[in-house]
Design a protein around this motif. Sequence first.
Motif, PDB file in Angstrom:
ATOM      1  N   LEU B  11       0.910  -1.184  -0.093  1.00  0.00           N
ATOM      2  CA  LEU B  11      -0.080  -0.015   0.023  1.00  0.00           C
ATOM      3  C   LEU B  11       0.811   1.173   0.002  1.00  0.00           C
ATOM      4  O   LEU B  11       0.576   2.243  -0.883  1.00  0.00           O
ATOM      5  CB  LEU B  11      -0.727  -0.059   1.122  1.00  0.00           C
ATOM      6  CG  LEU B  11      -1.930   1.082   1.322  1.00  0.00           C
ATOM      7  CD1 LEU B  11      -2.916   1.135   0.022  1.00  0.00           C
ATOM      8  CD2 LEU B  11      -2.768   1.026   2.481  1.00  0.00           C
ATOM      9  N   VAL B  50      -6.150   7.443   4.952  1.00  0.00           N
ATOM     10  CA  VAL B  50      -6.308   6.797   3.547  1.00  0.00           C
ATOM     11  C   VAL B  50      -5.663   5.209   4.320  1.00  0.00           C
ATOM     12  O   VAL B  50      -6.591   4.026   3.732  1.00  0.00           O
ATOM     13  CB  VAL B  50      -5.808   6.774   2.395  1.00  0.00           C
ATOM     14  CG1 VAL B  50      -5.570   5.893   1.728  1.00  0.00           C
ATOM     15  CG2 VAL B  50      -6.197   8.124   2.084  1.00  0.00           C
ATOM     16  N   GLN B  53      -7.901   3.595   6.759  1.00  0.00           N
ATOM     17  CA  GLN B  53      -9.191   2.838   6.048  1.00  0.00           C
ATOM     18  C   GLN B  53      -8.853   1.598   5.310  1.00  0.00           C
ATOM     19  O   GLN B  53      -9.915   0.699   5.181  1.00  0.00           O
ATOM     20  CB  GLN B  53      -9.954   4.403   4.870  1.00  0.00           C
ATOM     21  CG  GLN B  53     -10.433   5.123   5.957  1.00  0.00           C
ATOM     22  CD  GLN B  53     -10.897   6.411   5.321  1.00  0.00           C
ATOM     23  OE1 GLN B  53     -10.501   6.477   4.092  1.00  0.00           O
ATOM     24  NE2 GLN B  53     -11.549   7.373   5.665  1.00  0.00           N
ATOM     25  N   VAL B  54      -7.790   1.650   4.546  1.00  0.00           N
ATOM     26  CA  VAL B  54      -7.628   0.343   3.806  1.00  0.00           C
ATOM     27  C   VAL B  54      -7.463  -0.777   4.815  1.00  0.00           C
ATOM     28  O   VAL B  54      -7.919  -1.726   4.692  1.00  0.00           O
ATOM     29  CB  VAL B  54      -6.254   0.502   2.999  1.00  0.00           C
ATOM     30  CG1 VAL B  54      -6.015  -0.699   2.309  1.00  0.00           C
ATOM     31  CG2 VAL B  54      -6.762   1.824   1.767  1.00  0.00           C
ATOM     32  N   VAL B  57     -10.524  -2.162   5.808  1.00  0.00           N
ATOM     33  CA  VAL B  57     -11.129  -2.913   4.729  1.00  0.00           C
ATOM     34  C   VAL B  57     -10.738  -4.671   5.249  1.00  0.00           C
ATOM     35  O   VAL B  57     -11.625  -5.529   4.906  1.00  0.00           O
ATOM     36  CB  VAL B  57     -10.870  -2.393   3.456  1.00  0.00           C
ATOM     37  CG1 VAL B  57     -11.312  -3.664   2.374  1.00  0.00           C
ATOM     38  CG2 VAL B  57     -11.385  -1.065   3.066  1.00  0.00           C
ATOM     39  N   TRP B  58      -9.373  -4.630   5.188  1.00  0.00           N
ATOM     40  CA  TRP B  58      -9.231  -5.959   5.484  1.00  0.00           C
ATOM     41  C   TRP B  58      -9.370  -6.301   6.962  1.00  0.00           C
ATOM     42  O   TRP B  58      -8.750  -7.610   7.262  1.00  0.00           O
ATOM     43  CB  TRP B  58      -7.576  -6.156   5.284  1.00  0.00           C
ATOM     44  CG  TRP B  58      -7.315  -5.723   3.593  1.00  0.00           C
ATOM     45  CD1 TRP B  58      -7.077  -4.724   3.075  1.00  0.00           C
ATOM     46  CD2 TRP B  58      -7.691  -6.800   2.717  1.00  0.00           C
ATOM     47  NE1 TRP B  58      -6.876  -4.670   1.819  1.00  0.00           N
ATOM     48  CE2 TRP B  58      -7.508  -5.957   1.345  1.00  0.00           C
ATOM     49  CE3 TRP B  58      -8.099  -7.990   2.681  1.00  0.00           C
ATOM     50  CZ2 TRP B  58      -7.856  -6.708   0.105  1.00  0.00           C
ATOM     51  CZ3 TRP B  58      -8.550  -8.563   1.510  1.00  0.00           C
ATOM     52  CH2 TRP B  58      -8.266  -7.722   0.016  1.00  0.00           C
ATOM     53  N   GLY B  59     -10.153  -5.696   7.799  1.00  0.00           N
ATOM     54  CA  GLY B  59     -10.408  -6.605   9.065  1.00  0.00           C
ATOM     55  C   GLY B  59      -9.214  -6.947   9.853  1.00  0.00           C
ATOM     56  O   GLY B  59      -7.881  -6.317   9.701  1.00  0.00           O
TER      57      GLY B  59
END
Lengths: 108, 894
Positions: B11, B50, B53-54, B57-59
Amino acid sequence: MLQGTLDLLILRTLLWGPTHGHAIAKTIERNSAAVLQVEQGSLYPALHRLIKRGLISFETGTSENNRRAKYYRLTPKGRRRLHVETTKWDKLAGAIARILRPAEEKVD
Amino acid sequence: MSRRKKMLGELDDDVRQHIEIETRENIESGMTPEEAHYAALRKFGNPALVKEQVRDVWGWTWLERFLQDLRFGWRQLRRSPGFTVVAVLSLALGIGANSTIFSVIDALLYRPLPYEHPGRLVVIWATEPGHPDQNEAPPIAESVDWSKQNDVFEKIGLTSFNSTEPAAGLGAPQLIESQAVTPAFFDVLGVKPILGRVFLAQEAQDRAQTVVISDRFWKSHFNRDPKVLGKSFRISGVVSTIVGVMPPGFAPFYGQPTDLWEPINPQSARYSKRIDHWLMPVARLKAGVTLQQAQAEMNVIPRRLARAYPATNKGVGKRLVPLQKELFGETRGPLYMLLGAVGFVLLIACVNVANLLQSRTEGRRKEYALRASLGAGRKRLVQQLLVESGLLAMLAGAFGVLLTFAGIRVFLALAEGFPLADRITVNGPVLEFTLAVSILTVLLFGLAPALRASSPNLDRALREGERRTAAGSRGVARHGLVICEVALAMVLLVGAGLMINTMLHLQRVDPGFDPNDVLAMAVNLPEGRKYVERVPGGDWEKWHPAVNVFHQQLLERVAALPGVESAGFVSGVPTRWADHGSFSVVGQPPPSPDHRPQTAYTEASPGYFRTMRIPLIKGRYLDERDTESTPWVIDVSEAFVRRYFPNQDPIGKAILMRYGGYEVDEVRPREIVGVVGDVKQFGLGGPPTPFLYTSYFQQPVALIGGRIADHLRGDLVVRTTTNLHAEEPELVAAAKKIVAGLDPDLPVTGVTSLNQVMEDSIGDYRFLMQLLGIFASMALLLAVIGIYGVISYFVADRTHEIGIRVALGAQRADVLRLIARLGLTLSSLGVAIGLGLAFGLTRLIAGALFGVKPADPVTYAAVAVSLMAVAFLASYIPAHRATTVDPMVALRHE
């Protein structure tokens, strides 16, 4: 901007073929004629969300200036979802338009 | 997981590349490189956000965040060790105290008794007509009837309390603790011997008996010799042969060490008259039978028994009580009262830590504001602060567990001879309780500051100088907490004060005799052949003239010892023991069986009154002229006269006595020859009750049932001519020598001073006083820390203002007044609320008070004044510091 909207725009952009993150951002900006102003960064959580849901995949390729970059591509599942969502969206947009248009006519 | 790692790992590159591309495009469109870079960044937004937040997404992030928060919290705590130590110790103190009391509650009330299916064990009590709420032991023989007639009990066994008996043939003469049980008793509990067997159905105490010994006795006397079975020695003169050994820890039901068990056969002819009630029946319910079903059955059987044995069973009912409730039910009230007290201590600790935490969050407001502006959500901030608080609470919980170990030792040391002491341990339920309490404390002290710290108007905190003027609502909350603390401490202090007052009153009670300089020791003659003979066919026993000889010689020889003023003998010294019986007055119509006049009594030797200095009111003491052959005489107490001979001269009246629980009058009447002062025979807190003294040397030769033991056992009391120090080893040795000279098999035990006996008799009150005292001190200490902390914060917060005041000419006294006023306002509000709370809550300990009312104004006033004084001191120190503020430094500060 609505989260679902951004997802839809990304899927829509990838319909023309695999591309990398920055290009997606630029396309969205261009196509929405700068009406939908997005902080470019918010693209990435959306991309990851779509990857997790299996709607897009990615591969590592070489960018225009010979740098390694991620190319995102639509999966068949994503293509189907885009179709469903677009239909829904069209219906919704149509409905809104029908509601709004008579009002506009009156004002006119 | 690996996919997640891969995605997140790349990332950073993705983001960097994105920004690079944008920068390059910007340069191509004519910006300078610097401009281009910033424009790209602006357009991208917040990279940190950001990335977060990513990650979202991946828990898995809650765990990741939790660990992150944990690490962060740990660093924060280590950064301010002072705060951490005070907070952890305050909470640990509260948690430890709670867990200690809970461990006692668990051991007595909740943990199942260590027997097979303990929930099915019940005690069967008899209730006398007219006294349906008094539990009495039913006649021994009745258990045989129940066993035959019921179908709710699997088995029924009987047991006595522990009794102390002399044993011979085990080396030096010694006392052993024995328990008399029926053969079924061990089966009822479902405990099997580890060696040999338990009693056979027909085995019973007689000329010779079999005994089952405890593991402890096996170890101490036989070094766990497996060949111990068949060995014999004498207990109270009865030859006793060992047939079995019980497993370690088996000691029904009070946790007192029992050396051995002696058999009782309820079917023996000895109990056929159904007049002996000295055993507690314990029954095991059949599987699936409820207490109500069993009780219903036991409502029917007594009616049948009443028809069959009208003389003994008319109107007698039966009540079933679950065994655990019977044993420890009475401790429930006091234990929950104590739990309430330690609950208060914990609350105070929580309030304290909440205050400390709040001061800390105030100090860190800028940090939070900064983090919030960098994109940290409110939830995230609250979570992070709660994790920090949780870390504190868990540390405190761990320390609390250590303190619980210590607390249990202190508790047991204060409560000498507490039942089931070895069951009180830190075990699973106690640890669960500690954990639950720790979690509760986090919610109590951590949530409010966390919510407050994350409140939306954080940006204000970013502005310089804001801190100085925004004390407003935060100050109010902080002050409210201190008021709570003082109020809670007040309640505990009042409780402790009332108990101290109770002790003072008890110690001032006139016991009715002079306990100073009197030595007491137990001299119990055994019920063996040397002194006692069974009368065949019935429950009567005869004592030999040797008993009289022993007592007479003992008294003569001890009285002749140097340093001895006088000596006496009594069945039991005050507060320890007395017999109960009823009587009828000679020459008056016999009283109805239900309304016989009751009295307590002891046998006493002629020297007893002089030795005890019990005042003579009228007539004369029992003396040496009163012998078997002269008319039998008694002294009675003033309360006895008040109750049974009001406005009459009791001297010359004669009574026929009847031993408690038996239906047989004594043959010879006893004439009242004197009235003596009331003695607190049943404890210093008790009211004077009718009491009479018979002479040791005027007793029937044949005595019924257990009555013989009372004649054989007693306490020797010796008044010394000089001040009695400690236990006077020379005198004790001389007395023991005299006893050994009269009977070499006889042990002398329980050597003590009467003052000590009196002290012991108020042990329960003292115990409660000490516990409440400890808890109240803890509460006070924590409250002082709280007040000190808040005033210190107040001073620190106002340094600037104080500087201005001083610069404008304020005097030291003005500054002091400003600050001391706050301290006094807070503490007096706390005291006022505490007074109200105490007024409501001290009713709970009304039963444990003596000579003082729950709403005793003196105690309340004393506690209020001392609490105010302590609160003033706690606020004076920081206030004094404030007066030394150098105005120049204060004004320059920020």
